[in-house]
Scaffold this motif. Structure first.
Motif, PDB file in Angstrom:
ATOM      1  N   TYR A  56       0.837  -1.199   0.000  1.00 21.66           N
ATOM      2  CA  TYR A  56       0.000   0.000   0.000  1.00 21.66           C
ATOM      3  C   TYR A  56       0.870   1.247   0.000  1.00 21.66           C
ATOM      4  N   LYS A  57       1.879   1.234   0.840  1.00 23.71           N
ATOM      5  CA  LYS A  57       2.784   2.382   0.949  1.00 23.71           C
ATOM      6  C   LYS A  57       3.525   2.615  -0.348  1.00 23.71           C
ATOM      7  N   SER A  58       4.003   1.519  -0.941  1.00 20.68           N
ATOM      8  CA  SER A  58       4.822   1.650  -2.150  1.00 20.68           C
ATOM      9  C   SER A  58       3.975   2.104  -3.336  1.00 20.68           C
ATOM     10  N   CYS A  59       2.656   1.975  -3.221  1.00 17.88           N
ATOM     11  CA  CYS A  59       1.782   2.341  -4.340  1.00 17.88           C
ATOM     12  C   CYS A  59       1.364   3.800  -4.306  1.00 17.88           C
ATOM     13  N   ASN A  64      -4.386   2.537  -7.814  1.00 18.83           N
ATOM     14  CA  ASN A  64      -5.556   2.492  -6.928  1.00 18.83           C
ATOM     15  C   ASN A  64      -5.509   1.205  -6.129  1.00 18.83           C
ATOM     16  N   ILE A  65      -5.361   1.353  -4.855  1.00 25.53           N
ATOM     17  CA  ILE A  65      -5.304   0.153  -4.022  1.00 25.53           C
ATOM     18  C   ILE A  65      -6.025   0.416  -2.702  1.00 25.53           C
ATOM     19  N   ARG A  66      -6.761  -0.566  -2.251  1.00 28.29           N
ATOM     20  CA  ARG A  66      -7.391  -0.498  -0.929  1.00 28.29           C
ATOM     21  C   ARG A  66      -6.998  -1.751  -0.182  1.00 28.29           C
ATOM     22  N   VAL A  67      -6.804  -1.600   1.101  1.00 24.34           N
ATOM     23  CA  VAL A  67      -6.460  -2.759   1.925  1.00 24.34           C
ATOM     24  C   VAL A  67      -7.403  -2.776   3.118  1.00 24.34           C
ATOM     25  N   ILE A  68      -8.042  -3.898   3.319  1.00 24.18           N
ATOM     26  CA  ILE A  68      -8.934  -4.040   4.482  1.00 24.18           C
ATOM     27  C   ILE A  68      -8.366  -5.143   5.368  1.00 24.18           C
ATOM     28  N   ILE A 305     -15.900  -8.012  10.736  1.00 22.68           N
ATOM     29  CA  ILE A 305     -15.562  -6.795  11.472  1.00 22.68           C
ATOM     30  C   ILE A 305     -14.222  -6.280  10.952  1.00 22.68           C
ATOM     31  N   VAL A 306     -14.208  -5.029  10.614  1.00 25.84           N
ATOM     32  CA  VAL A 306     -12.994  -4.439  10.052  1.00 25.84           C
ATOM     33  C   VAL A 306     -12.139  -3.863  11.175  1.00 25.84           C
ATOM     34  N   LYS A 307     -10.845  -4.080  11.049  1.00 29.25           N
ATOM     35  CA  LYS A 307      -9.959  -3.500  12.050  1.00 29.25           C
ATOM     36  C   LYS A 307      -9.401  -2.169  11.546  1.00 29.25           C
ATOM     37  N   GLU A 308      -9.074  -2.154  10.284  1.00 30.19           N
ATOM     38  CA  GLU A 308      -8.422  -0.967   9.736  1.00 30.19           C
ATOM     39  C   GLU A 308      -8.651  -0.941   8.223  1.00 30.19           C
ATOM     40  N   ILE A 309      -8.834   0.249   7.665  1.00 33.56           N
ATOM     41  CA  ILE A 309      -8.961   0.353   6.210  1.00 33.56           C
ATOM     42  C   ILE A 309      -7.947   1.352   5.701  1.00 33.56           C
ATOM     43  N   LEU A 310      -7.231   0.971   4.682  1.00 37.63           N
ATOM     44  CA  LEU A 310      -6.321   1.915   4.040  1.00 37.63           C
ATOM     45  C   LEU A 310      -6.930   2.244   2.691  1.00 37.63           C
ATOM     46  N   GLU A 311      -7.304   3.476   2.464  1.00 41.01           N
ATOM     47  CA  GLU A 311      -7.802   3.842   1.139  1.00 41.01           C
ATOM     48  C   GLU A 311      -7.556   5.316   0.869  1.00 41.01           C
TER      49      GLU A 311
END
Ligand code: UDP
Ligand code: MG
Length: 326
Positions: A56-59, A64-68, A305-311
Motif C-alpha cells: 500500500y505504501k509503495s503504491c 488504486n489500491i485499498r487494503v482491508i 468486522i474491520v480493524k483498519e482500512i487503508l484507502e
C-alpha cells in the motif's frame, strides 16, 4: 471511473500479495484498462498484514489500491463481501491471491463483457481439475445432490473467479444472510452469464487453507442455506416406517396364524426400538441444524468486522508528483 476493481481475499498469502498485484497490472496496464485492487486480509497469521501495508505504501500515488484488515479470520465469503462493499469501478472481478487464477483469463472476461453489453457476468469454470479422485467424487456428489434438492441451478466446476457489472454487485450485496455461500448466491441471483473454461495453475506460494473437513462443512452449509428439503426426509421416513410396521404386523399375524407359530416379538421389538430411536435422533439433529441457523441469523451479527482500512490512495498519475513516482 476505474474500469475494473479486483477483489482479492487473502488468508496467509504473504508470498503472493505483491505477485498478484504485479500480475494484474502487467496484464491490464498495457491494454489501457484502469484497475483498482481491493485486498482483504482475512485475519492472516503470517506476514500478510505487513506485506499488504508495504505494498500500500509503495503504491502511493501510483495505483488504486485499498487494503482491508479483518480483526480475525472470518472466511473467504466474508472477505469477498467486504471487498465488494468497498470496491468502486465499472466492473468487479473476484480473484484468489495465490495466482492459481491468472489475470490473463480475467482480461478474457473483460473482453467478453466489453463486446456484449447484454451479458452481465463472465465466469470461469475448471474443465480439468488437479485433485484426487476421492475429492472429485465428493464434489460430483455435492453438485448432484444440491441440484436435485434446490430450485436454483448450480453449475459444476464453476468457481467464484468471475467478472461482473454493477447490477450483479448490488444483487450480491442485497443478500444480507449471515451464512454466505458464494456458489449459492451466484446461482440464486441469476443474470446473463458467459462461462469460460480455465485451468487452475499451481499455487505461487503457500498452501491451500481448504482441508477436506472444511470443504465438507462448506458443502453442508451450502445445502442447508439453500433448501429446507432435508426437513422432509424424516417425515418421509416416518411414513415409510409406519406402513412397514402395519404390513409387518398384519403379515406376522396372518402367516403366524396359518403356520401355528407362536408370536415371539422380542427381535421385532428390539429392532423397532432401535429404528425409532435413530429416527428420533435424526429428526432432532436436523431440527437442531436449522434452529442453529435461525438462531444465528436472528442475532443479526455482522458478517465481518474491520480493524483498519487503508484507502484514498487514488491514482494521481496525471499530477507532477505522480509522474515522477512512476
Ligand atoms: N481465503 C480467505 N479466507 C480463508 C481461506 C481462504 O480469504 O479463510 C482466500 C485465500 O487467501 C485465497 C482464496 O481464499 O486467496 C482461495 O483459498 P485457497 O487458495 O486456500 O483455496 P483453493 O484454491 O485451494 O480452493
Ligand atoms: Mg488457491
Amino acid at each position: 471511473m476505474t474500469d475494473v476493481s479486483f477483489v482479492i481475499p487473502c488468508y496467509n498469502e504473504e508470498g503472493n500479495v505483491a505477485a498478484i498485484f504485479d500480475a494484474i497490472h502487467a496484464v491490464f496496464d498495457p491494454e489501457g484498462i484502469s484497475v483498482e485492487t481491493v485486498f482483504v486480509n482475512d485475519g492472516s497469521k503470517d506476514g500478510t498484514k505487513e506485506a499488504l501495508d508495504r505494498l500500500y505504501k509503495s503504491c502511493s500515488g501510483k495505483a488504486n489500491i485499498r487494503v482491508i484488515h479483518f480483526s480475525r479470520n472470518f472466511g473467504k465469503e466474508a472477505a469477498i463481501l467486504a471487498g465488494l462493499q468497498h470496491a468502486e469501478a465499472a466492473r468487479y472481478c473476484l480473484i484468489d491471491a495465490d495466482l492459481q487464477q491468472r489475470p490473463e483469463v480475467a482480461l478474457q472476461m473483460y473482453r467478453i463483457l466489453d463486446e456484449d453489453p447484454e451479458k452481465d457476468m463472465a465466469a470461469a469454470y475448471q474443465e480439468k481439475r488437479h485433485e484426487g479422485k476421492v475429492l472429485s467424487f465428493f464434489k460430483k456428489c455435492f453438485y448432484g445432490l444440491i441440484n436435485r434438492m434446490t430450485n436454483v441451478p448450480f453449475r459444476e466446476g464453476a468457481s467464484d473467479f468471475r467478472m461482473f457489472r454493477e447490477n450483479v454487485r448490488s444483487a450480491i450485496l442485497s443478500m444480507t444472510e449471515y451464512y454466505r455461500f458464494t456458489k449459492g448466491i451466484f446461482a440464486f441471483i441469476g443474470f446473463d452469464t458467459v462461462f469460460i473454461p480455465y485451468e487452475a495453475e499451481e499455487r505461487h506460494s503457500g498452501k491451500t487453507s481448504w482441508s477436506f473437513t472444511k470443504l465438507f462443512r462448506y458443502a453442508v452449509e451450502g445445502i442447508l442455506g439453500y433448501t429446507t428439503k432435508p426437513l422432509l426426509f424424516p417425515f418421509t421416513l416416518s411414513v415409510i416406517l409406519f406402513f412397514a410396521a402395519v404390513i409387518y404386523l398384519v403379515l406376522r399375524l396372518v402367516i403366524g396364524n396359518a403356520l401355528h407359530v407362536p408370536a415371539d416379538g422380542s427381535v421385532a421389538v428390539i429392532t423397532l426400538i432401535l429404528a425409532l430411536a435413530s429416527l428420533l435422533f435424526a429428526v432432532l439433529g436436523i431440527f437442531g441444524l436449522y434452529l442453529s441457523k435461525t438462531y444465528m441469523q436472528g442475532k443479526d451479527r455482522p458478517v465481518y468486522i474491520v480493524k483498519e482500512i487503508l484507502e484514498g490512495n487514488k491514482n494521481d498519475a496525471d499530477s507532477e508528483k505522480g509522474r515522477q513516482d512512476i
